[in-house]
Motif scaffolding. Structure first.
Motif, PDB file in Angstrom:
ATOM      1  N   UNK A  17      16.758   2.937 -37.718  1.00  0.00           N
ATOM      2  CA  UNK A  17      17.597   1.745 -37.966  1.00  0.00           C
ATOM      3  C   UNK A  17      17.070   0.538 -37.192  1.00  0.00           C
ATOM      4  N   UNK A  18      17.229  -0.619 -37.792  1.00  0.00           N
ATOM      5  CA  UNK A  18      16.723  -1.858 -37.196  1.00  0.00           C
ATOM      6  C   UNK A  18      17.661  -2.288 -36.078  1.00  0.00           C
ATOM      7  N   UNK A  19      17.063  -2.546 -34.914  1.00  0.00           N
ATOM      8  CA  UNK A  19      17.821  -3.029 -33.759  1.00  0.00           C
ATOM      9  C   UNK A  19      17.529  -4.526 -33.623  1.00  0.00           C
ATOM     10  N   UNK A  20      18.568  -5.270 -33.613  1.00  0.00           N
ATOM     11  CA  UNK A  20      18.406  -6.728 -33.588  1.00  0.00           C
ATOM     12  C   UNK A  20      17.776  -7.199 -32.287  1.00  0.00           C
ATOM     13  N   UNK A  21      17.922  -6.448 -31.209  1.00  0.00           N
ATOM     14  CA  UNK A  21      17.336  -6.886 -29.938  1.00  0.00           C
ATOM     15  C   UNK A  21      15.829  -6.776 -29.932  1.00  0.00           C
ATOM     16  N   UNK A  22      15.275  -5.828 -30.730  1.00  0.00           N
ATOM     17  CA  UNK A  22      13.827  -5.687 -30.775  1.00  0.00           C
ATOM     18  C   UNK A  22      13.165  -6.725 -31.671  1.00  0.00           C
ATOM     19  N   UNK A  23      13.916  -7.323 -32.557  1.00  0.00           N
ATOM     20  CA  UNK A  23      13.341  -8.323 -33.438  1.00  0.00           C
ATOM     21  C   UNK A  23      13.125  -9.614 -32.657  1.00  0.00           C
ATOM     22  N   UNK A  24      11.965 -10.148 -32.751  1.00  0.00           N
ATOM     23  CA  UNK A  24      11.640 -11.399 -32.076  1.00  0.00           C
ATOM     24  C   UNK A  24      12.265 -12.560 -32.834  1.00  0.00           C
ATOM     25  N   UNK A  25      12.775 -13.516 -32.085  1.00  0.00           N
ATOM     26  CA  UNK A  25      13.429 -14.654 -32.699  1.00  0.00           C
ATOM     27  C   UNK A  25      12.429 -15.649 -33.266  1.00  0.00           C
ATOM     28  N   UNK A  26      12.911 -16.659 -33.978  1.00  0.00           N
ATOM     29  CA  UNK A  26      12.006 -17.681 -34.535  1.00  0.00           C
ATOM     30  C   UNK A  26      11.408 -18.547 -33.431  1.00  0.00           C
ATOM     31  N   UNK A  27      10.338 -19.232 -33.743  1.00  0.00           N
ATOM     32  CA  UNK A  27       9.650 -20.079 -32.777  1.00  0.00           C
ATOM     33  C   UNK A  27      10.375 -21.392 -32.553  1.00  0.00           C
ATOM     34  N   UNK A  28       9.842 -22.222 -31.643  1.00  0.00           N
ATOM     35  CA  UNK A  28      10.504 -23.514 -31.369  1.00  0.00           C
ATOM     36  C   UNK A  28      10.519 -24.446 -32.565  1.00  0.00           C
ATOM     37  N   UNK A  29       9.571 -24.276 -33.476  1.00  0.00           N
ATOM     38  CA  UNK A  29       9.522 -25.165 -34.636  1.00  0.00           C
ATOM     39  C   UNK A  29      10.603 -24.917 -35.651  1.00  0.00           C
ATOM     40  N   UNK A  30      11.302 -23.800 -35.520  1.00  0.00           N
ATOM     41  CA  UNK A  30      12.334 -23.496 -36.504  1.00  0.00           C
ATOM     42  C   UNK A  30      13.646 -24.230 -36.215  1.00  0.00           C
ATOM     43  N   UNK A  31      13.795 -24.679 -34.969  1.00  0.00           N
ATOM     44  CA  UNK A  31      15.041 -25.346 -34.603  1.00  0.00           C
ATOM     45  C   UNK A  31      14.940 -26.833 -34.906  1.00  0.00           C
ATOM     46  N   UNK A  32      15.992 -27.409 -35.438  1.00  0.00           N
ATOM     47  CA  UNK A  32      16.053 -28.825 -35.789  1.00  0.00           C
ATOM     48  C   UNK A  32      17.049 -29.501 -34.859  1.00  0.00           C
ATOM     49  N   UNK A  33      16.552 -30.014 -33.737  1.00  0.00           N
ATOM     50  CA  UNK A  33      17.411 -30.669 -32.758  1.00  0.00           C
ATOM     51  C   UNK A  33      17.533 -32.148 -33.089  1.00  0.00           C
ATOM     52  N   UNK A  87      21.589 -39.903 -32.876  1.00  0.00           N
ATOM     53  CA  UNK A  87      21.120 -39.633 -31.516  1.00  0.00           C
ATOM     54  C   UNK A  87      21.857 -38.429 -30.940  1.00  0.00           C
ATOM     55  N   UNK A  88      21.164 -37.670 -30.087  1.00  0.00           N
ATOM     56  CA  UNK A  88      21.776 -36.499 -29.462  1.00  0.00           C
ATOM     57  C   UNK A  88      22.898 -36.959 -28.534  1.00  0.00           C
ATOM     58  N   UNK A  89      24.143 -36.508 -28.821  1.00  0.00           N
ATOM     59  CA  UNK A  89      25.285 -36.986 -28.034  1.00  0.00           C
ATOM     60  C   UNK A  89      25.330 -36.369 -26.646  1.00  0.00           C
ATOM     61  N   UNK A  90      24.523 -35.341 -26.399  1.00  0.00           N
ATOM     62  CA  UNK A  90      24.493 -34.747 -25.054  1.00  0.00           C
ATOM     63  C   UNK A  90      23.527 -35.462 -24.129  1.00  0.00           C
ATOM     64  N   UNK A  91      22.774 -36.411 -24.627  1.00  0.00           N
ATOM     65  CA  UNK A  91      21.810 -37.151 -23.823  1.00  0.00           C
ATOM     66  C   UNK A  91      22.232 -38.613 -23.755  1.00  0.00           C
ATOM     67  N   UNK A  92      22.009 -39.269 -22.596  1.00  0.00           N
ATOM     68  CA  UNK A  92      22.346 -40.697 -22.517  1.00  0.00           C
ATOM     69  C   UNK A  92      21.388 -41.536 -23.348  1.00  0.00           C
ATOM     70  N   UNK A  93      21.907 -42.585 -23.955  1.00  0.00           N
ATOM     71  CA  UNK A  93      21.112 -43.465 -24.800  1.00  0.00           C
ATOM     72  C   UNK A  93      21.147 -44.876 -24.230  1.00  0.00           C
ATOM     73  N   UNK A  94      20.040 -45.578 -24.337  1.00  0.00           N
ATOM     74  CA  UNK A  94      19.931 -46.960 -23.872  1.00  0.00           C
ATOM     75  C   UNK A  94      20.456 -47.903 -24.941  1.00  0.00           C
TER      76      UNK A  94
END
Length: 254
Positions: free
Chosen positions: A9-25, A34-41
């Motif tokens: 059976x597939x264990x989710x902990x053994x599966x490697x997650x996606x790389x940094x390019x998969x995330x859209x920040x 603009x990211x509301x968690x960061x201060x903006x000028x």
């Protein structure tokens, strides 16, 4: 001969997650999304170039203002001026509308500004005559008695009364009839004084009949008693955890 591969059976902990390019920040540059968690000028915009016609054409008024000579930077400087009103029309009827001296009543005016005012009195109407029989005689009045304490608004002396004669053989004559010291009930001192501590004695405990009921030295555990003795540090070993358990993240870095 083909090799048989056992499927696990597939264990989710053994599966490697996606790389940094998969995330859209959200971006941290600019103002839109603009990211509301960061201060903006602060953001500024540039206006387009203005037309040269506004500079070339002279749209301001010239020295054509008509300023009076008496107006200075401190205000208007001039002497006071007056004017006279024309004579009003007066008719013969209007001449008699002015009140004379008899039209005023200064004696009816209330006192003003602390002026003193003499007292004023009025005389009432004559009272009607009464018949002689309606007037009570001097002996018809009844004044309250001044003897005793029955008059509430008059001071009275002390009043005493005599008791009846006591029978023969009363306690004043026969001392054997007077109560003795044991007749009176004394008050507990704890009621009106500071209460003293009270103790009670328990009944005698029953001793066991056989020697096996008495606990031996092995029944006691003095090493487990640390109420008044210093206690050394104690450690415990935890259980083995699985490698697939998600770690506890307490502090998250920005």
């Amino acid at each position: 001969m083909e090799e048989v591969v056992k499927k696990r059976p597939i264990i989710s902990a053994r599966e490697r997650g996606p790389g940094p390019g998969r995330y859209n920040l959200p971006p941290t540059v600019g103002y839109i999304n603009h990211d509301f968690t960061k201060p903006s000028s602060p953001a500024y915009s540039l206006h387009n170039r203005m037309s040269s016609a506004m500079v070339a054409v002279d749209s301001s008024p010239g020295p054509r203002y008509n300023i009076e000579a008496n107006v200075t930077r401190f205000g208007r400087m001039e002497t006071p001026s007056y004017s006279m009103l024309g004579r009003g029309k007066r008719t013969r009827i209007e001449l008699f509308q002015t009140p004379g001296p008899g039209a005023y009543s200064p004696e009816r005016a209330p006192p003003l500004n602390g002026h003193q005012r003499p007292p004023s009195h009025t005389i009432g109407a004559r009272t009607r005559y009464r018949s002689v029989d309606a007037v009570p005689a001097p002996n018809s009045y009844s004044l309250p008695s001044l003897l005793g304490c029955q008059v509430p608004n008059k001071p009275s002396s002390a009043s005493y009364s005599f008791s009846a004669r006591r029978r023969v053989g009363a306690p004043s004559e026969d001392l054997s009839m007077s109560p003795g010291p044991g007749k009176y009930n004394s008050t507990n001192p704890d009621i009106y004084r500071q209460r003293q501590p009270s103790f009670s004695m328990q009944s005698r405990t029953k001793r066991p009949d056989y020697s096996s009921a008495t606990p031996g030295p092995g029944m006691y555990s003095p090493e487990k008693y640390y109420l008044h003795l210093p206690k050394p540090p104690s450690f415990t070993l935890g259980v083995r955890h699985s490698e697939f358990v998600t770690p506890l993240v307490v502090h998250v870095a920005d």
